[in-house]
Design a protein around this motif. Sequence first.
Motif, PDB file in Angstrom:
ATOM      1  N   SER A  81       0.752  -1.316  -0.008  1.00  0.00           N
ATOM      2  CA  SER A  81       0.017   0.042   0.146  1.00  0.00           C
ATOM      3  C   SER A  81       0.750   1.147  -0.098  1.00  0.00           C
ATOM      4  O   SER A  81       0.425   2.263  -0.009  1.00  0.00           O
ATOM      5  N   ASP A  94       2.415   3.970  -5.124  1.00  0.00           N
ATOM      6  CA  ASP A  94       1.078   4.121  -5.928  1.00  0.00           C
ATOM      7  C   ASP A  94       1.227   3.408  -7.092  1.00  0.00           C
ATOM      8  O   ASP A  94       2.169   3.537  -7.876  1.00  0.00           O
ATOM      9  N   THR A 132      -0.146   3.507  -9.964  1.00  0.00           N
ATOM     10  CA  THR A 132      -0.427   4.422 -11.226  1.00  0.00           C
ATOM     11  C   THR A 132       0.725   5.132 -11.607  1.00  0.00           C
ATOM     12  O   THR A 132       0.753   6.071 -12.586  1.00  0.00           O
ATOM     13  N   GLN A 158       8.140   8.393  -8.259  1.00  0.00           N
ATOM     14  CA  GLN A 158       7.568   8.611  -6.626  1.00  0.00           C
ATOM     15  C   GLN A 158       8.733   8.759  -5.973  1.00  0.00           C
ATOM     16  O   GLN A 158       8.664   9.479  -4.871  1.00  0.00           O
TER      17      GLN A 158
END
Length: 349
Positions: A121, A124, A126, A132
């Motif tokens: 989790s 991300d 996407t 990131q």
Amino acid sequence: MAMQGGNQPLTVTNLNGEAGPAVVAPLLSVCDLSIRAGSLELVRGVSFDLQPGTMTALVGESGSGKSLMAQAILGLLDREVYAVTGSDLRFQGSRLGFDGNRLPKGFRGQLTGYVMQDPSSALDPTMTVGRQIAEMFVVHRGMDMRSALKEAARMLDFVRIPNAASRIGDYPHQFSGGMKQRVLIAMAVALSPRLLIADEPTTALDVTVQAEILALIEDLRVQLDMAVLIITHDFGVVYQCADRVMVMYAGKLVEGGETLQITENGRHPYTRGLIASIPDLDDLDRPVVAIPGQPPRPESSWIDSCAFHPRCAWKAERCLAEAPDMEQLDGGDIVRCFEWPRVVADARP
Ligand SMILES: Nc1ncnc2c1ncn2[C@@H]1O[C@H](COP(=O)(O)OP(=O)(O)OP(=O)(O)O)[C@@H](O)[C@H]1O
Ligand SMILES: [Mg+2]
């Protein structure tokens, strides 16, 4: 006390004004931290110091309060759900308070890095991995995205991802579990924090990858001269890399000290139980013995007794009638058990 800038650990000289070695102040000081959710007391009276540049393992079974404690220190707990209290919380000598509102600028990211327990989790799905990581440099260092992506590639290389420059355009699902963990570590250490808190960074990985991740964290600790708090339920992790160990049970610290002391001469029956429950590769004749029973649920009230007594082979009458306080011993060790001298005596050959 004023915050120190940059990456310098805070050092104070001998307070008596005498010539002598400089005393290194703790990087992090936690005093009497407690966490409640409604009427449930989930973490109770936790106090400890972390010294700069050291590796400390926080060990305990599932549900003992390890993750909550880490998140409370980093100011990450939702105050609508959790009440966080205590008498003092300091980082590099500066008082942070427990309400999460007085954290210095850059506390999360620049001063502290956090690898959260559930890696799936934390990334991300996407967004490319490079982007990131690059966000860290854009947000905290004000870099443009092009330069930040170069830094991201450097970080992927730093955490030993092969062909790093060609991987920054890949998405998280294109990375294995161990590689994802490396990406998260890269994000956590991107800004050279003074403290890295890594919550169960090896739990979901196979044994070989676990060893590689631990070796990586240890290398980064040395290279970046940062302190590490590694959270685990596995004493194998402790043996491999920790200078010091803290053992947590039912929301309280029950023992702490140097790794050799704790692993060879642990005083608390719970510590002894955790160590006896893992195989000893140097002594295959030693039987592996699981701790009987289960840890108490948070709704159990143990105010008038030791929380470990139902599982303890050394329990005495007093343990059922009174909760032991933490005892400070010579050399900085701590233990919360009335019967520890008997535990130690029984272990003597
Ligand atoms: N909002 C909440 N309400 C009630 N109980 C909670 C709440 N949040 C956490 N808990 C309980 O607090 C205890 C401590 O949780 P925590 O996540 O810190 O455990 P942990 O030691 O990290 O365990 P694990 O090794 O499984 O990660 C657990 O029993 C958990 O179920
Ligand atoms: Mg946890």
